[in-house]
Motif scaffolding. Sequence first.
Motif, mmCIF file in Angstrom:
data_model
loop_
_atom_site.group_PDB
_atom_site.id
_atom_site.type_symbol
_atom_site.label_atom_id
_atom_site.label_comp_id
_atom_site.label_asym_id
_atom_site.label_seq_id
_atom_site.Cartn_x
_atom_site.Cartn_y
_atom_site.Cartn_z
ATOM 1 N N HIS A 63 -5.112 -2.490 6.008
ATOM 2 C CA HIS A 63 -5.854 -1.943 4.925
ATOM 3 C C HIS A 63 -7.099 -1.439 5.404
ATOM 4 O O HIS A 63 -7.558 -0.181 5.212
ATOM 5 C CB HIS A 63 -6.202 -2.887 3.696
ATOM 6 N N ARG A 67 -8.608 2.717 5.889
ATOM 7 C CA ARG A 67 -10.113 3.079 5.537
ATOM 8 C C ARG A 67 -10.361 3.836 6.732
ATOM 9 O O ARG A 67 -11.356 4.545 6.425
ATOM 10 C CB ARG A 67 -10.683 1.909 5.110
ATOM 11 N N GLU A 91 3.894 -7.581 0.014
ATOM 12 C CA GLU A 91 2.547 -7.099 0.101
ATOM 13 C C GLU A 91 2.789 -5.187 -0.428
ATOM 14 O O GLU A 91 3.569 -4.711 0.370
ATOM 15 C CB GLU A 91 2.066 -7.244 1.308
ATOM 16 N N ILE A 93 0.994 -3.062 0.410
ATOM 17 C CA ILE A 93 0.526 -2.093 1.431
ATOM 18 C C ILE A 93 1.630 -1.174 2.227
ATOM 19 O O ILE A 93 1.443 -0.083 2.612
ATOM 20 C CB ILE A 93 -0.463 -2.476 2.183
ATOM 21 N N GLU A 115 -1.464 6.477 1.165
ATOM 22 C CA GLU A 115 -2.354 5.683 1.977
ATOM 23 C C GLU A 115 -1.531 4.071 2.260
ATOM 24 O O GLU A 115 -2.201 3.147 1.475
ATOM 25 C CB GLU A 115 -3.637 5.383 1.098
ATOM 26 N N ARG A 116 -0.422 4.263 2.513
ATOM 27 C CA ARG A 116 0.062 2.841 2.904
ATOM 28 C C ARG A 116 0.828 2.759 4.243
ATOM 29 O O ARG A 116 0.375 3.715 5.024
ATOM 30 C CB ARG A 116 1.640 2.858 2.070
#
Length: 365
Positions: A63, A67, A91, A93, A115-116
Amino acid sequence: MLIETMIALNKTIRLFLDSIGRRDEYEFYLNKFQSGPTDCFALLCPDAGSIEAGAEVLAFDLHFLLRLELVPAILLAGDEAMTMQQTLAKEPIFIFQTLEKGTTASFIEHARAQERVPVLVAAGQSLEEALLQLLPETAQRVHFIRAAGGLKNTAGELVPYVYTHKENFQALEALPFDYPALGKKLLETRPGVHLSITSPINLLEEIFTVKGAGTLFRKGSEILHFQGLEDADRGRLLELLETAFGKKLAGTDFLDNVAHAYIEQDYRGAVLLEEHPAGLYLSKFAVGKEARGEGLALELWREVHETHNALFWRSNVNNPFNSWYHKESNGHHHAGKWQIYWRGVDPSDISGIIEYCSARGEDFC
């Protein structure tokens, strides 16, 4: 409000990176990864133990990478691939797809947009087969992740470098999976790829610091030995010295005093030695920024001390390399801005080399 949120986020990211390592190091790697030409900046290949014990830690680190606008891909291969997928699926993500030819790039781009983290599942292939299919187009970096972290020697100590095409310095622990053999195969067939192995908890430190936090696989460098510099490329050598030290040389006359030079064949690192009655004075030990963290310094040092017994040198007291010099020397002395080291020097000569190092002028502006 959005701007304030972004500023707070950037500060949080900066503080987190500061906790991992030196700013100049992580900024260098961050710029390098963000400008990379491949579909994702790295392939992560966890073993079943690392996922079972550290799926949450891995998700947190990934994660953070998202970013930073760095998209890694996870590769699950072999008999345990489906079991590992079931654990990671807890999870949010992660997003999954079966490894198929021609669809990897679009899948990674789809994951990026969401955004994974993309997870490629190759249950019907070995890890070697899957990596040979993906490298180097999908990524040029591979980080193997295992619960036990980097490889250890038979005494249980971390081995920072494994040289797949040279004699290794230390015997390795017994391994349930032959990572060195896989590393050798990949470095032979996919030259230029970066291969390392670490634990889930040390992944970010392994990625963003020169020292790393695991084991790096390298073929090993070809080190050229020159007696004097008549046959060396002085232009490339001077460029290496100024780049490595980040300073301009005040002059080049000191090169005329070089008795022995050990230079990596592509001039990415060099050791220059001068004759002295007490032994050899190590005038320069330089490794280019692109080669740092690859173990080249250790290879150069091994070549030098296997051939020459009595050595001495000086280093600025603020040099972060000094902790390593302490380990490699028989003794040291602090004199003003210099830390002076010696190895294999006769005790009766120590006061003389301290005086020599203290009085010697600066070679850089």
